[in-house]
Design an enzyme around this catalytic site. Sequence first.
Site, short mmCIF file in Angstrom:
data_model
loop_
_atom_site.label_atom_id
_atom_site.label_comp_id
_atom_site.label_asym_id
_atom_site.label_seq_id
_atom_site.Cartn_x
_atom_site.Cartn_y
_atom_site.Cartn_z
N ASN A 19 -28.89 -11.32 -63.48
CA ASN A 19 -30.32 -11.04 -63.49
C ASN A 19 -30.79 -11.24 -64.93
O ASN A 19 -30.61 -10.37 -65.79
CB ASN A 19 -30.54 -9.59 -63.03
CG ASN A 19 -32.01 -9.20 -62.98
OD1 ASN A 19 -32.87 -9.97 -63.42
ND2 ASN A 19 -32.28 -8.02 -62.47
N LYS A 26 -28.58 -8.73 -67.03
CA LYS A 26 -27.78 -7.71 -66.33
C LYS A 26 -26.82 -8.46 -65.43
O LYS A 26 -27.19 -9.49 -64.85
CB LYS A 26 -28.68 -6.84 -65.46
CG LYS A 26 -29.54 -5.88 -66.24
CD LYS A 26 -30.23 -4.93 -65.26
CE LYS A 26 -31.50 -4.41 -65.88
NZ LYS A 26 -32.57 -4.16 -64.96
N ARG A 102 -30.74 -13.80 -59.59
CA ARG A 102 -32.04 -13.27 -59.17
C ARG A 102 -33.11 -14.16 -59.78
O ARG A 102 -33.14 -14.36 -61.00
CB ARG A 102 -32.22 -11.85 -59.69
CG ARG A 102 -33.58 -11.32 -59.36
CD ARG A 102 -33.85 -10.01 -60.06
NE ARG A 102 -35.17 -9.52 -59.65
CZ ARG A 102 -35.92 -8.77 -60.42
NH1 ARG A 102 -35.52 -8.41 -61.63
NH2 ARG A 102 -37.08 -8.35 -59.98
N HIS A 191 -39.96 -7.77 -55.47
CA HIS A 191 -38.95 -6.78 -55.05
C HIS A 191 -38.42 -7.09 -53.64
O HIS A 191 -37.96 -6.19 -52.93
CB HIS A 191 -39.54 -5.34 -55.01
CG HIS A 191 -39.94 -4.78 -56.32
ND1 HIS A 191 -41.05 -3.98 -56.47
CD2 HIS A 191 -39.36 -4.87 -57.54
CE1 HIS A 191 -41.17 -3.60 -57.73
NE2 HIS A 191 -40.16 -4.13 -58.40
N ASN A 222 -39.77 1.49 -62.20
CA ASN A 222 -40.76 1.33 -63.26
C ASN A 222 -41.85 0.38 -62.76
O ASN A 222 -43.03 0.63 -62.92
CB ASN A 222 -40.07 0.83 -64.53
CG ASN A 222 -40.91 1.11 -65.74
OD1 ASN A 222 -41.69 2.08 -65.76
ND2 ASN A 222 -40.81 0.27 -66.74
N ARG A 252 -48.15 -0.61 -65.50
CA ARG A 252 -49.15 -1.50 -64.88
C ARG A 252 -50.15 -0.70 -64.06
O ARG A 252 -49.78 0.26 -63.39
CB ARG A 252 -48.47 -2.51 -63.96
CG ARG A 252 -47.56 -3.47 -64.69
CD ARG A 252 -46.86 -4.40 -63.71
NE ARG A 252 -45.50 -4.63 -64.18
CZ ARG A 252 -44.46 -4.86 -63.39
NH1 ARG A 252 -44.60 -4.91 -62.08
NH2 ARG A 252 -43.27 -5.05 -63.90
N ASP A 293 -41.98 7.83 -67.75
CA ASP A 293 -40.80 8.35 -67.06
C ASP A 293 -41.21 9.55 -66.21
O ASP A 293 -41.72 10.54 -66.74
CB ASP A 293 -39.74 8.75 -68.09
CG ASP A 293 -38.42 9.04 -67.42
OD1 ASP A 293 -38.41 9.71 -66.36
OD2 ASP A 293 -37.38 8.59 -67.95
N GLU A 395 -29.97 -3.99 -55.10
CA GLU A 395 -30.38 -5.39 -55.14
C GLU A 395 -29.20 -6.32 -55.44
O GLU A 395 -29.13 -7.43 -54.92
CB GLU A 395 -31.50 -5.58 -56.17
CG GLU A 395 -32.81 -4.99 -55.67
CD GLU A 395 -33.84 -4.77 -56.77
OE1 GLU A 395 -33.70 -3.77 -57.52
OE2 GLU A 395 -34.76 -5.58 -56.91
P1 AMP Z 1 -35.97 1.72 -61.80
O1 AMP Z 1 -36.97 0.73 -62.29
O2 AMP Z 1 -35.73 1.68 -60.32
O3 AMP Z 1 -34.68 1.75 -62.60
O4 AMP Z 1 -36.64 3.16 -62.05
C1 AMP Z 1 -36.84 3.66 -63.35
C2 AMP Z 1 -37.74 4.88 -63.29
O5 AMP Z 1 -37.19 5.86 -62.40
C3 AMP Z 1 -37.85 5.63 -64.61
O6 AMP Z 1 -38.87 5.08 -65.41
C4 AMP Z 1 -38.21 7.04 -64.18
O7 AMP Z 1 -39.62 7.16 -64.06
C5 AMP Z 1 -37.64 7.15 -62.78
N1 AMP Z 1 -36.52 8.08 -62.67
C6 AMP Z 1 -35.22 7.86 -62.94
N2 AMP Z 1 -34.50 8.99 -62.72
C7 AMP Z 1 -35.35 9.94 -62.30
C8 AMP Z 1 -35.24 11.32 -61.91
N3 AMP Z 1 -34.07 11.93 -61.91
N4 AMP Z 1 -36.37 11.97 -61.55
C9 AMP Z 1 -37.56 11.35 -61.54
N5 AMP Z 1 -37.74 10.06 -61.88
C10 AMP Z 1 -36.65 9.37 -62.27
#
Ligand code: AMP
Length: 412
Positions: A19, A26, A102, A191, A222, A252, A293, A395
């Site tokens: 990726n 990655k 990807r 996605h 994110n 976004r 986050d 994924e």
């Molecule tokens: P991803 O893009 O799927 O890796 O998701 C990343 C986002 O997941 C981060 O920016 C966080 O906002 C959220 N996230 C990760 N761990 C947690 C958690 N334990 N509780 C709430 N949100 C989380």
Amino acid sequence: MTVQPSPADPAATRVLVLNSGSSSVKYQLLDMADHSRLAVGLVERIGEETSRLAHTPSGEGERRERTGPIPDHEAALKAVAEELAADGLGLDSPELAAIGHRVVHGGKWFTEPTVIDDAVLKEIERLVPVAPLHNPANLTGIRTAQALNPGLPQVAVFDTTFHTTMPEHAARYAIDVRTADDHRIRRYGFHGTSHAYVSRETAKLLGKDPSEVNVIVLHLGNGASASAVEGGRCVDTSMGLTPLEGLVMGTRSGDIDPAVVFHLGRVAGMSADEVDELLNKKSGLVGLCGDNDMREIRRRVEEGDEAAKLAFDIYTHRLKKYIGAYYAVLGRVDAVVFTAGVGENSAPVREAAVAGLEELGLAVDSDRNAARDGGPRLISPDYARVAVAVVPTDEELEIAQQTYALVNAPAA
Ligand code: AMP
């Protein structure tokens, strides 16, 4: 557009998934005999002085790290190949069946995963104007991997493919048809590998075949997107020409009146690039409260922080709107499923998104919702008409499975 490869050596059961982002790569090496991960890693900050490669082999192997400048993707992939070779998993090993890449944007033409040849590379390049951040990095990753092992089949798995089944009335914007066609403006969706994998796993969780169930998938990472999946086929999705449309995301805005763009140009004197940057990088949760986050946002909400509370409410209100919209599109819904970083981990988001939708047969059981469990699970009460579920996305496994299936397909 399918190029048929020759069937791979049956002993070659490994797939390397790559990726390649604009400044990162990655990777995961999977063995398709048992779906185990033989190595997982990440190269980040490519092109900077402070590049870093983190490589984790499976089993007893220690995590290894390299720091120091990695100037470009070619150097990054060479370093990855060296790390894999150090574990006896090099790109020249006979067990490696293929590399699965990807690729973010495959337009509406790539309706399935595709073995990469020169014509495919040209087509991915032709799509750069609609994916200027992603497709060039994907192309560099592919070209470098080809150079490292020219004989190895390379497969492109597109984020857009799962959404190519959308009917025209969902995929077209209501703008002048000629202008749209001249500039290939339509809803593509992203996605897709995650929506495909998660909707299938949800059917499994319900003990049904994907063709029997209608599912609303909420991929909340994110980046975030929703999709309406009818009998295993996507019929609508929230991201559009680009990944900017739809849900509120980390940085976004998601849906917005397009007139905001002209207004900012006329009234604030902002250029198109400045508005682009504002809506893609400085909006969403980070624009609303300074944090993207969800863990941090919930911590602030618990402390009574008003900006964080408003950001959370806007985020979950938009989610609820999409659940309602896709409920109407599908007519009958068997499951609403949450996935990705926020969807898998944030019980308060899941609870707020379906709160008040009991009339639609939707409810969340608080104990099930709060339980910490890594696997797919139901969080709705037994009496609920519609299942609400959490299904972790994967994924890389989906890309590896699609790649492996393609290189092992019998010749046509
Ligand atoms: P991803 O893009 O799927 O890796 O998701 C990343 C986002 O997941 C981060 O920016 C966080 O906002 C959220 N996230 C990760 N761990 C947690 C958690 N334990 N509780 C709430 N949100 C989380």
